[in-house]
Design an enzyme around this catalytic site. Structure first.
Site, mmCIF file in Angstrom:
data_model
loop_
_atom_site.group_PDB
_atom_site.id
_atom_site.type_symbol
_atom_site.label_atom_id
_atom_site.label_comp_id
_atom_site.label_asym_id
_atom_site.label_seq_id
_atom_site.Cartn_x
_atom_site.Cartn_y
_atom_site.Cartn_z
ATOM 1 N N CYS A 179 0.810 -1.223 0.000
ATOM 2 C CA CYS A 179 0.000 0.000 0.000
ATOM 3 C C CYS A 179 0.842 1.271 0.000
ATOM 4 C CB CYS A 179 -0.934 0.000 1.212
ATOM 5 S SG CYS A 179 -2.204 -1.292 1.138
ATOM 6 N N ALA A 180 2.090 1.199 0.392
ATOM 7 C CA ALA A 180 2.959 2.382 0.375
ATOM 8 C C ALA A 180 3.570 2.629 -0.996
ATOM 9 C CB ALA A 180 4.074 2.225 1.411
#
Length: 362
Positions: free
Chosen positions: A144-145
């Site tokens: 997700c980063a």
């Protein structure tokens, strides 16, 4: 400072309402979870109305080998990536004139939901008329980063090469990792959240010749941070059957205890505070994650409305999700000098921050 000059998104073809996914999970898991009806409200309470998947729901009723999943990932990631890149380089919402494929100096390819060597970016270069000299920088494993991290790394590239035009292409086909025989609660929660999505961002250095239609955000500063000894917070568990999701229930509490200090210290380096941030470009990892952002950073719903809308319409697509939010801010009416903060969290456990400032037309 390098600028974000165009953002495009591509939505995979199978749109499913959340209620239909919930009914599917009830049917599939009811024999293994005696308390299935108590667990199903996670689908209703997560603020997700619909999601996009790469395959029809019927596909998920059957078992698929790791090879079959990954072959499909390679085929579709290439196909969808081509469409997102084409849209980004000719997007007349942002660009006065299209940017040619041959003008692109580097491609940062971001993904964590499949594996390919040669990478997806090489396969896309064989479909589109990029220069053979285009640099390829695949980044895998940031989850997700990844979207925010890709923007950060592209910014650094453009600082080193001010004439550069760089693409950040993020492709995640999370649904292809679905494990129908995994009866863990992590799998159930992941099934309620994750979806497929594709986003492409064009970033230009200070001396790059790119004409935009209106205010574009410059990237002022970026920062990455790793929380030591936190490998078990989120990620993949690699098994013979494929990728099994790791998703700790402690993520919202970790955000509340860790993120505030990270953001405050980051902004202080620019002599700023959170109240000076007009546009909060947050990765909407889920309802509890967005609630934790708001509580920790003392944000109003007005500043997170785009993140909530993307969560509602698309779910959590992992790395592209924050870029879907960025696209909406790019279409907003903004004032010269407005500050924005892009924030995303991922496996490691890690965080990525990008400070933006909207400036004059290029």
């Amino acid at each position: 400072m390098p600028k974000i000059v165009s953002v495009s998104t591509f939505h995979p073809p199978h749109e499913l309402m959340q209620g239909k996914v919930m009914d599917f999970v009830r049917e599939l898991f009811q024999e293994d979870f005696q308390d299935i009806e108590r667990l199903l409200p996670v689908f209703q309470n997560g603020q997700i109305k619909k999601r996009h998947l790469s395959m029809p729901l019927e596909w998920f009723r059957h078992e698929h080998s790791l090879k079959e999943r990954n072959d499909l990932y390679i085929k579709l990631a290439t196909q969808y990536g081509v469409k997102a890149v084409e849209s980004c380089l000719k997007d007349d919402r942002f660009l006065q004139k299209p940017v040619s494929f041959g003008e692109i100096d580097a491609i940062f390819f971001i993904s964590s939901s499949g594996m390919a060597t040669p990478g997806i970016e090489a396969r896309i270069m064989n479909r589109l008329p990029f220069s053979a000299d285009t640099k390829r920088i695949p980044i895998w494993g940031l989850g997700c980063a990844g979207g925010a991290a890709g923007v950060s790394r592209a910014h650094e590239y453009c600082l080193a090469f001010p004439k550069a035009k760089v693409l950040v292409l993020s492709v995640e086909l999370c649904s292809l990792t679905f494990q129908r025989n995994d009866r863990s609660k992590s799998n159930l929660i992941g099934t309620s959240l994750f979806a497929d999505g594709v986003a492409c961002v064009l970033i230009a250095g200070d001396a790059a010749d790119v004409k935009t239609k209106w205010l574009t955000p410059s990237i002022l500063r970026t920062e990455s941070k790793l929380m030591p000894d936190s490998e078990d917070v989120m990620g993949w568990d690699m098994k013979d059957s494929g990728l099994h999701v790791i998703f700790s229930r402690d993520i919202p509490s970790i955000i509340r205890s860790w993120l505030g200090g990270f953001v405050e210290t980051f902004l202080q380096k620019q002599n700023l505070s959170i109240d000076k941030i007009e546009h909060f470009v947050a990765h909407p990892g889920g309802k509890k994650v967005l609630d934790a952002y708001e509580d920790t950073l003392h944000l109003t719903k007005e500043k997170t409305v785009h993140a909530w809308d993307v969560l509602s319409e698309f779910g959590n697509m992992s790395s592209p999700t924050v870029l879907y939010v960025l696209e909406r801010f790019m279409l907003d009416e903004v004032r010269k000098g407005d500050y924005g903060l892009m924030a995303a969290l991922g496996p490691g456990f890690c965080g990525e921050l990008v400070l933006l400032e909207w400036g004059k037309e290029t």
